[in-house]
Design an enzyme around this catalytic site. Structure first.
Site, PDB file in Angstrom:
ATOM      1  N   ASP A   1      51.641  45.469  76.882  1.00  0.00           N
ATOM      2  CA  ASP A   1      50.754  44.529  77.809  1.00  0.00           C
ATOM      3  C   ASP A   1      50.919  42.958  77.971  1.00  0.00           C
ATOM      4  O   ASP A   1      50.458  42.250  79.552  1.00  0.00           O
ATOM      5  CB  ASP A   1      49.330  45.521  77.641  1.00  0.00           C
ATOM      6  CG  ASP A   1      48.909  43.855  76.398  1.00  0.00           C
ATOM      7  OD1 ASP A   1      49.135  43.252  75.198  1.00  0.00           O
ATOM      8  OD2 ASP A   1      47.325  44.046  75.942  1.00  0.00           O
TER       9      ASP A   1
ATOM     10  N   ASN B   1      38.601  35.678  78.812  1.00  0.00           N
ATOM     11  CA  ASN B   1      38.503  36.660  79.457  1.00  0.00           C
ATOM     12  C   ASN B   1      37.249  35.455  80.665  1.00  0.00           C
ATOM     13  O   ASN B   1      38.084  36.341  81.648  1.00  0.00           O
ATOM     14  CB  ASN B   1      37.452  37.733  78.630  1.00  0.00           C
ATOM     15  CG  ASN B   1      38.447  38.213  77.907  1.00  0.00           C
ATOM     16  OD1 ASN B   1      39.337  39.561  78.199  1.00  0.00           O
ATOM     17  ND2 ASN B   1      37.886  39.381  76.411  1.00  0.00           N
TER      18      ASN B   1
ATOM     19  N   SER C   1      39.050  40.949  72.216  1.00  0.00           N
ATOM     20  CA  SER C   1      40.265  41.241  71.773  1.00  0.00           C
ATOM     21  C   SER C   1      41.039  40.945  70.700  1.00  0.00           C
ATOM     22  O   SER C   1      41.482  41.555  69.880  1.00  0.00           O
ATOM     23  CB  SER C   1      40.385  42.348  72.992  1.00  0.00           C
ATOM     24  OG  SER C   1      41.566  41.527  73.861  1.00  0.00           O
TER      25      SER C   1
ATOM     26  N   HIS D   1      48.355  40.872  73.784  1.00  0.00           N
ATOM     27  CA  HIS D   1      47.801  41.081  72.908  1.00  0.00           C
ATOM     28  C   HIS D   1      48.483  40.842  71.806  1.00  0.00           C
ATOM     29  O   HIS D   1      50.040  41.580  71.966  1.00  0.00           O
ATOM     30  CB  HIS D   1      46.940  42.288  73.056  1.00  0.00           C
ATOM     31  CG  HIS D   1      45.605  41.929  73.391  1.00  0.00           C
ATOM     32  ND1 HIS D   1      45.780  42.598  74.522  1.00  0.00           N
ATOM     33  CD2 HIS D   1      44.439  41.634  73.279  1.00  0.00           C
ATOM     34  CE1 HIS D   1      44.846  42.454  75.266  1.00  0.00           C
ATOM     35  NE2 HIS D   1      43.862  41.598  74.480  1.00  0.00           N
TER      36      HIS D   1
ATOM     37  N   GLY E   1      37.475  43.183  75.340  1.00  0.00           N
ATOM     38  CA  GLY E   1      37.179  42.462  77.175  1.00  0.00           C
ATOM     39  C   GLY E   1      35.850  41.550  77.198  1.00  0.00           C
ATOM     40  O   GLY E   1      35.238  40.668  78.362  1.00  0.00           O
TER      41      GLY E   1
END
Length: 206
Positions: free
Chosen positions: A177, A96, A28, A180, A65
């Site tokens: 979030d 991840n 991502s 990011h 992801g």
């Protein structure tokens, strides 16, 4: 290519030489999660390179992801989809794996296979490293953080040690979030990464 018609004779003028093709294989962070396309990593990097006099095309190979295993699984079809041999592949994977607490040895094995395939094809590589969160414990942090310099040394690839350098932990540069980078954060990442990209492009393949 421009085609001129002289009577019944078609004369094809040679196309202008294209600039370097860069493929960013990642998750991502590469994909530009939560951002308009113009603010994402690959677009900002392409613009920064062109402003620096490098007429590069940067193709987005990021999928949100993705773990290192998933990145490895799509490596070959991703390269085929480019329809040309890239001049540089930026490998940005592992975040991840770390966030899910997957064993560092698995991430290392998957990245090793990715780099081995790119090395076999004589494709330049820039490894964009990741660092483990301290809450995973000192043993995990030590093992995970050692992956990237070890593989860079093994494959004689250029290493940018930490993709989020200058951005991680700075709330003003991170989306809501907490993970990011926002558009300003991406600009900082690109600015810090740019010299390594230019240096990697200058390294001739074996």
């Amino acid at each position: 290519m421009v085609v001129f018609c002289l009577g019944a004779l078609l004369v094809a003028a040679p196309a202008q030489a294209a600039g370097p093709l860069i493929w960013a294989l990642g998750d991502s962070l590469t994909a530009g999660y939560g951002l308009p396309p113009a603010d994402g990593f690959t677009r900002q990097l392409e613009l920064a390179l062109r402003q620096a006099g490098v007429p590069a095309t940067v193709r987005n190979g990021g999928i949100s992801g993705d773990t290192t295993r998933q990145g490895r699984a799509r490596l070959l079809w991703g390269l085929r989809g480019l329809e040309a041999k890239p001049d540089l592949v930026i490998v940005e994977l592992g975040a991840n794996d770390m966030l899910r607490g997957l064993p560092p040895e698995q991430a290392r094995a998957n990245l090793d296979l990715i780099l081995a395939e790119l090395d076999r094809r004589h494709i330049r590589v820039l490894i964009a490293g990741m660092r483990a969160s301290p809450n995973l414990g000192p043993d995990y942090v030590r093992e995970f953080d050692a992956i990237y310099p070890a593989l860079a040394q093994k494959y004689r690839a250029r290493l940018y040690p930490f993709f989020l350098d200058g951005v991680a932990g700075k709330r003003a540069l991170i989306q809501a979030d907490g993970l990011h980078p926002n558009a300003q954060g991406v600009r900082i990442i690109v600015g810090r990464l740019l010299p390594s990209v230019r240096q990697a492009l200058a390294i001739r393949p074996k």
